[in-house]
Design a protein around this motif. Sequence first.
Motif, PDB file in Angstrom:
ATOM      1  N   VAL A  39       0.828  -1.212   0.000  1.00 36.93           N
ATOM      2  CA  VAL A  39       0.000   0.000   0.000  1.00 36.93           C
ATOM      3  C   VAL A  39       0.858   1.256   0.000  1.00 36.93           C
ATOM      4  N   GLY A  40       2.134   1.107  -0.382  1.00 33.50           N
ATOM      5  CA  GLY A  40       2.990   2.268  -0.538  1.00 33.50           C
ATOM      6  C   GLY A  40       3.714   2.695   0.714  1.00 33.50           C
ATOM      7  N   GLY A  41       3.687   1.891   1.768  1.00 30.14           N
ATOM      8  CA  GLY A  41       4.375   2.239   3.007  1.00 30.14           C
ATOM      9  C   GLY A  41       5.714   1.550   3.101  1.00 30.14           C
ATOM     10  N   ALA A  42       6.511   1.978   4.031  1.00 28.98           N
ATOM     11  CA  ALA A  42       7.792   1.346   4.320  1.00 28.98           C
ATOM     12  C   ALA A  42       7.821   0.997   5.789  1.00 28.98           C
ATOM     13  N   ARG A  43       8.708   0.080   6.163  1.00 28.68           N
ATOM     14  CA  ARG A  43       8.730  -0.418   7.523  1.00 28.68           C
ATOM     15  C   ARG A  43       8.887   0.703   8.539  1.00 28.68           C
ATOM     16  N   GLY A  44       9.634   1.730   8.201  1.00 32.78           N
ATOM     17  CA  GLY A  44       9.871   2.809   9.151  1.00 32.78           C
ATOM     18  C   GLY A  44       8.824   3.897   9.133  1.00 32.78           C
ATOM     19  N   ASP A  45       7.892   3.856   8.165  1.00 33.68           N
ATOM     20  CA  ASP A  45       6.910   4.929   8.023  1.00 33.68           C
ATOM     21  C   ASP A  45       5.738   4.809   8.983  1.00 33.68           C
ATOM     22  N   VAL A  46       5.448   3.605   9.435  1.00 32.73           N
ATOM     23  CA  VAL A  46       4.266   3.350  10.235  1.00 32.73           C
ATOM     24  C   VAL A  46       4.676   2.743  11.573  1.00 32.73           C
ATOM     25  N   ASP A  47       4.087   3.242  12.642  1.00 35.22           N
ATOM     26  CA  ASP A  47       4.340   2.686  13.964  1.00 35.22           C
ATOM     27  C   ASP A  47       3.552   1.388  14.093  1.00 35.22           C
ATOM     28  N   GLN A  48       4.256   0.268  14.038  1.00 34.40           N
ATOM     29  CA  GLN A  48       3.597  -1.022  14.083  1.00 34.40           C
ATOM     30  C   GLN A  48       3.263  -1.463  15.505  1.00 34.40           C
ATOM     31  N   ALA A  49       3.911  -0.855  16.502  1.00 34.65           N
ATOM     32  CA  ALA A  49       3.797  -1.341  17.876  1.00 34.65           C
ATOM     33  C   ALA A  49       2.352  -1.421  18.378  1.00 34.65           C
ATOM     34  N   PRO A  50       1.504  -0.383  18.166  1.00 32.24           N
ATOM     35  CA  PRO A  50       0.135  -0.488  18.690  1.00 32.24           C
ATOM     36  C   PRO A  50      -0.650  -1.651  18.101  1.00 32.24           C
ATOM     37  N   VAL A  51      -0.467  -1.908  16.804  1.00 33.93           N
ATOM     38  CA  VAL A  51      -1.192  -3.009  16.158  1.00 33.93           C
ATOM     39  C   VAL A  51      -0.663  -4.348  16.652  1.00 33.93           C
TER      40      VAL A  51
END
Length: 299
Positions: free
Chosen positions: A47-59
């Motif tokens: 979906v056009g994101g990168a590993r560092g672009d989104v805070d995965q911790a809450p999910v």
Amino acid sequence: IEFQGANITASDPAAIVRRGLSHVPEGREVFPLLSVRDNLAFGLARVGGARGDVDQAPVIELLGIGHLLARRPGTLSGGEQQRVAIARALLAKPRLLLMDEPLAALDEQRKAEFLPWLEKLHDELEIPVLYVSHALHEVARLADHLVLLENGRARASGPLAEILPRLDLPLSQGEEAFVVVTATVADYDAHYALARVDFDGQTLWTPSPPRTVGTAVRVRIQARDVSLTLAPQRDSSILNTLSGRIAALEEQPLGRILVRLDTGGVPLLARITHKSLDHLGLSAGSRVYAQIKSVALLD
């Protein structure tokens, strides 16, 4: 599904992603050769994101998969794989999450383990979830608004508590007909392992493990567990009796009558025999007492 002026189907995942939806399909779609961490990263990249672009911790915390990140799907249970699939969908930051028969590929034990995670999503997500299922017990635990489809058309739509007791719908016709009541835990009796739940001025006692006072719960009351009397019974093993009036009656096969009751604004269903109906002289508007033999908390 009509979403922002476009008609799309669950079989068109590309369109779903383009329109800002995330799709959790029947079964599990995680890549077996990738670790859980890389499965999540792959979903972001699509979906056009990168590993560092989104805070995965809450999910990751929400779905309890932090200890699984280094593992591959082949080492996970079916429920764990489905949690990974849901996490990947949520990381796409959808405006709506479509869950298409998410428990279909799980056995009964795994379904029981996975349902609490779905309840957690229901309680904590700030996005709407469209949950597709043929399993009414799943719908009863998770749904707020129910759309009943029959032959490809919407037969009825409305709040769950209003749709389940309708006598004109097939949901009330089967042996498992029931209603769901939203209540609050008001007390817990540790000696008898009973929780007292209150709703709309009414009270029910139900077997339960320890509960925190103030917790919101869903209560299922089956039509077959409700009997009717004209006066409250003093000497009875039945703990729960609610007063109300008969709102409607419907004849069913084999000499049975389905009764819809109004108990202070909360509808109940009771299934009685035609002989009992005549013996008690019941009709629409009659004041009765509903004796509830069994009450179940939906969790």
